[in-house]
Design an enzyme around this catalytic site. Sequence first.
Site, mmCIF file in Angstrom:
data_model
loop_
_atom_site.group_PDB
_atom_site.id
_atom_site.type_symbol
_atom_site.label_atom_id
_atom_site.label_comp_id
_atom_site.label_asym_id
_atom_site.label_seq_id
_atom_site.Cartn_x
_atom_site.Cartn_y
_atom_site.Cartn_z
ATOM 1 N N ASP A 154 0.826 -1.205 0.000
ATOM 2 C CA ASP A 154 0.000 0.000 0.000
ATOM 3 C C ASP A 154 0.858 1.251 0.000
ATOM 4 O OD1 ASP A 154 -1.977 -1.876 0.230
ATOM 5 O OD2 ASP A 154 -2.549 -1.336 2.280
ATOM 6 N N TYR A 184 -6.949 -10.214 10.065
ATOM 7 C CA TYR A 184 -5.706 -10.014 9.306
ATOM 8 C C TYR A 184 -4.537 -10.612 10.077
ATOM 9 C CZ TYR A 184 -2.357 -7.232 6.516
ATOM 10 O OH TYR A 184 -1.347 -6.823 5.684
#
Length: 395
Positions: free
Chosen positions: A175, A225
């Site tokens: 990201d 996650y």
Amino acid sequence: MHTTLINAAKAAFQSAFQSEPEHIFLSPGRINIIGEHVDYNDGYVLPAAIDKYICFAVKKQQDSETCTFFAADLNESFSFNISEKQSPVGQMWVNYLLGVVDAIQESGKTVGGLQIAFSSTIPMGSGLSSSAALECGFAYILNILFDLQFSKKEIALIGQKAEHTFAGVQCGIMDQFASVFGKENKVMMLDCNSLEHQYYDAQLNGYSLVLFDSCVKHTHLTSGYNDRRKDVEVGKEIIKSHYPGILNFRQVTEEILTELKEDMGDLAYKRCLYLVKEIKRVEEAVKALSENNPEYLGRLMTETHTGLSQEYEVSCNEIDFLVEEALKEESVLGARMMGGGFGGCSINLVKEDQADRISRNIEEKYRKAFGIDMKVYKINISEGIKEYTDNEFII
């Protein structure tokens, strides 16, 4: 171009600080064409920066160590002494910024006071990495205004470290890297181990990438996650105990996983199987782009969603519905969940002249099924973080 957003950030600055900003910076969100959850698992990813941004209006505070932020979209402010040791606070958006300061302090470099107002067109919680845009945008600003001499790679790593230490999410580097290194009309194949990267033309031959925002974000994103990371580590340790020469998942085959399935257990096996297949899919996706073959790219995207939903188990009913309905349309070549999971957006490869019709059709079906008005984002692939001045971008 982005005039509305820039004007909103300027107006927010004027309102918060009763003066004019000296600098304007734009920090983009990102999409990931394919390669989900492999950025922290030895893989390749295929991200791109997009034309949705956080816009920062900034002014240096001479002879001051106070940094004041005004988050215009939240109507919240936060001030802190930028020279002091930082600790996480209750406001999550603030932690991304404090984490950047902490990482820069640990590098031994110093910065001074700032006034910053920011506004965004990146929808939060939709898998478009608003957090990376915030972290890396702030790191980029500090680097420019205080001449810190960080490379682009170092800025991306500072953003990642902020997310690890102050936000508590053990994210990979994708990201942040996409936000910093994005190029207009280019996708990037990034090696998440070496950080070597190569650009490819995003030629889709009459097709475009459209995002369907489910407008849901289930609360177990962070825990889910981190749990997946633990599952994968279990599998990795078992693989290494049997095959000491294997250093990463790129060297693992489906045959090896089948052989070790009983030792791993079903959960670790499924997680690792997804990763091994996804790493190969990214390489095939680059081939599809290079050969101008959007049909093959679409098939690979759909295979990824099946793996994310059934093997890595990070999808949810709402996203599965959006993907299934999209794939019923002849003019959709591929669809999948994008981002960390448990909500957010699906990314769809759609024939350009059918995108509006398909979006309206799925919007109606989704509303009937879940009582939620989804959002549609048509996106273009853009440059990474940049300063804007006098109607021009400084990159």
